[in-house]
Design a protein around this motif. Structure first.
Motif, PDB file in Angstrom:
ATOM      1  N   LEU A  20      27.784  31.742  43.835  1.00 37.53           N
ATOM      2  CA  LEU A  20      29.121  33.316  44.997  1.00 37.53           C
ATOM      3  C   LEU A  20      28.256  33.215  46.296  1.00 37.53           C
ATOM      4  O   LEU A  20      27.428  33.899  46.104  1.00 37.53           O
ATOM      5  CB  LEU A  20      30.032  33.961  45.011  1.00 37.53           C
ATOM      6  CG  LEU A  20      31.300  33.492  43.414  1.00 37.53           C
ATOM      7  CD1 LEU A  20      31.501  34.889  43.002  1.00 37.53           C
ATOM      8  CD2 LEU A  20      31.733  32.227  43.791  1.00 37.53           C
ATOM      9  N   SER A  21      28.999  33.271  47.565  1.00 38.01           N
ATOM     10  CA  SER A  21      27.792  33.534  49.034  1.00 38.01           C
ATOM     11  C   SER A  21      28.355  35.027  48.695  1.00 38.01           C
ATOM     12  O   SER A  21      28.767  35.404  47.844  1.00 38.01           O
ATOM     13  CB  SER A  21      29.120  33.675  49.555  1.00 38.01           C
ATOM     14  OG  SER A  21      30.301  33.914  49.923  1.00 38.01           O
ATOM     15  N   VAL A  22      27.733  35.993  49.130  1.00 36.48           N
ATOM     16  CA  VAL A  22      27.838  37.483  49.779  1.00 36.48           C
ATOM     17  C   VAL A  22      29.398  38.002  49.516  1.00 36.48           C
ATOM     18  O   VAL A  22      30.191  38.747  48.659  1.00 36.48           O
ATOM     19  CB  VAL A  22      26.707  38.470  50.595  1.00 36.48           C
ATOM     20  CG1 VAL A  22      27.147  39.766  50.415  1.00 36.48           C
ATOM     21  CG2 VAL A  22      25.232  37.616  49.931  1.00 36.48           C
ATOM     22  N   GLU A  23      29.777  37.467  50.839  1.00 34.17           N
ATOM     23  CA  GLU A  23      31.161  37.221  50.929  1.00 34.17           C
ATOM     24  C   GLU A  23      31.744  36.957  49.320  1.00 34.17           C
ATOM     25  O   GLU A  23      33.112  37.879  49.773  1.00 34.17           O
ATOM     26  CB  GLU A  23      32.344  36.633  52.284  1.00 34.17           C
ATOM     27  CG  GLU A  23      31.420  37.215  53.820  1.00 34.17           C
ATOM     28  CD  GLU A  23      30.212  35.969  53.095  1.00 34.17           C
ATOM     29  OE1 GLU A  23      29.246  35.280  52.669  1.00 34.17           O
ATOM     30  OE2 GLU A  23      29.406  37.019  54.280  1.00 34.17           O
ATOM     31  N   GLN A  82      31.331  37.445  46.786  1.00 35.75           N
ATOM     32  CA  GLN A  82      31.143  38.668  45.888  1.00 35.75           C
ATOM     33  C   GLN A  82      31.265  39.937  45.850  1.00 35.75           C
ATOM     34  O   GLN A  82      32.078  40.614  45.258  1.00 35.75           O
ATOM     35  CB  GLN A  82      29.453  38.506  45.398  1.00 35.75           C
ATOM     36  CG  GLN A  82      28.320  37.261  44.837  1.00 35.75           C
ATOM     37  CD  GLN A  82      27.264  37.578  45.132  1.00 35.75           C
ATOM     38  OE1 GLN A  82      26.798  39.002  44.642  1.00 35.75           O
ATOM     39  NE2 GLN A  82      26.303  36.966  44.330  1.00 35.75           N
ATOM     40  N   GLU A  83      32.042  40.042  47.707  1.00 31.03           N
ATOM     41  CA  GLU A  83      32.467  41.224  46.926  1.00 31.03           C
ATOM     42  C   GLU A  83      33.752  40.993  47.260  1.00 31.03           C
ATOM     43  O   GLU A  83      34.484  42.369  46.232  1.00 31.03           O
ATOM     44  CB  GLU A  83      32.175  41.541  49.081  1.00 31.03           C
ATOM     45  CG  GLU A  83      32.333  43.190  49.478  1.00 31.03           C
ATOM     46  CD  GLU A  83      32.283  44.326  48.800  1.00 31.03           C
ATOM     47  OE1 GLU A  83      32.771  45.037  48.354  1.00 31.03           O
ATOM     48  OE2 GLU A  83      30.837  44.172  48.487  1.00 31.03           O
ATOM     49  N   LEU A  84      34.391  40.504  47.570  1.00 38.35           N
ATOM     50  CA  LEU A  84      35.763  40.153  46.825  1.00 38.35           C
ATOM     51  C   LEU A  84      36.150  39.957  45.544  1.00 38.35           C
ATOM     52  O   LEU A  84      36.998  41.329  45.200  1.00 38.35           O
ATOM     53  CB  LEU A  84      36.372  38.175  47.711  1.00 38.35           C
ATOM     54  CG  LEU A  84      37.582  37.832  47.486  1.00 38.35           C
ATOM     55  CD1 LEU A  84      38.776  39.213  47.941  1.00 38.35           C
ATOM     56  CD2 LEU A  84      38.134  37.210  47.826  1.00 38.35           C
ATOM     57  N   LEU A  85      35.037  39.451  45.023  1.00 36.18           N
ATOM     58  CA  LEU A  85      35.613  39.664  43.726  1.00 36.18           C
ATOM     59  C   LEU A  85      35.470  40.769  43.081  1.00 36.18           C
ATOM     60  O   LEU A  85      35.994  41.057  42.033  1.00 36.18           O
ATOM     61  CB  LEU A  85      34.249  38.895  42.559  1.00 36.18           C
ATOM     62  CG  LEU A  85      34.332  38.320  41.617  1.00 36.18           C
ATOM     63  CD1 LEU A  85      35.699  38.295  40.708  1.00 36.18           C
ATOM     64  CD2 LEU A  85      32.992  37.726  40.575  1.00 36.18           C
ATOM     65  N   ALA A 119      37.690  45.154  40.456  1.00 35.51           N
ATOM     66  CA  ALA A 119      37.762  47.320  40.432  1.00 35.51           C
ATOM     67  C   ALA A 119      39.245  47.492  40.866  1.00 35.51           C
ATOM     68  O   ALA A 119      39.751  48.978  40.557  1.00 35.51           O
ATOM     69  CB  ALA A 119      36.938  47.824  41.825  1.00 35.51           C
ATOM     70  N   HIS A 120      40.691  47.057  41.704  1.00 35.76           N
ATOM     71  CA  HIS A 120      41.855  46.732  41.393  1.00 35.76           C
ATOM     72  C   HIS A 120      42.045  47.580  40.806  1.00 35.76           C
ATOM     73  O   HIS A 120      42.765  46.921  39.220  1.00 35.76           O
ATOM     74  CB  HIS A 120      42.420  45.794  42.819  1.00 35.76           C
ATOM     75  CG  HIS A 120      43.775  46.351  42.730  1.00 35.76           C
ATOM     76  ND1 HIS A 120      44.049  47.431  43.949  1.00 35.76           N
ATOM     77  CD2 HIS A 120      44.981  45.912  42.370  1.00 35.76           C
ATOM     78  CE1 HIS A 120      45.497  47.206  43.732  1.00 35.76           C
ATOM     79  NE2 HIS A 120      46.044  46.729  42.817  1.00 35.76           N
TER      80      HIS A 120
END
Length: 79
Positions: free
Chosen positions: A16-19, A21-24, A29-30
């Motif tokens: 995955l792209s950095v973005e 991975q951040e969304l994941l 975490a939600h």
């Protein structure tokens, strides 16, 4: 334990792209705190009761939970 599945997931996540991975991370975490939700529901119920001239308002908690689950299912399906 399914080691092969875990390794496949790790490889997919690394791809995955950095973005992405951040969304994941945000999605994982939600967490929803049911006690906070219950407090909000009861607070809203009191506000509604005041608006309706103090007539009793007793929300059907089971129906509210069912509706919230339906809304969450729709969110998950939309994502």
């Amino acid at each position: 334990m399914n080691i092969q599945l875990v390794e496949s997931l790790v490889n997919a996540i690394k791809a995955l792209s950095v973005e992405e991975q951040e969304l994941l991370k945000q999605k994982l975490a939600h967490k929803s705190n049911w006690q906070d939700l219950r407090t909000k529901i009861l607070t809203n119920a009191q506000a509604i009761q005041q608006r309706y001239n103090s007539q009793p308002f007793e929300p059907d908690i089971d129906q509210i939970i069912y509706q919230m689950r339906e809304e969450r299912d729709q969110q998950l399906l939309a994502d």
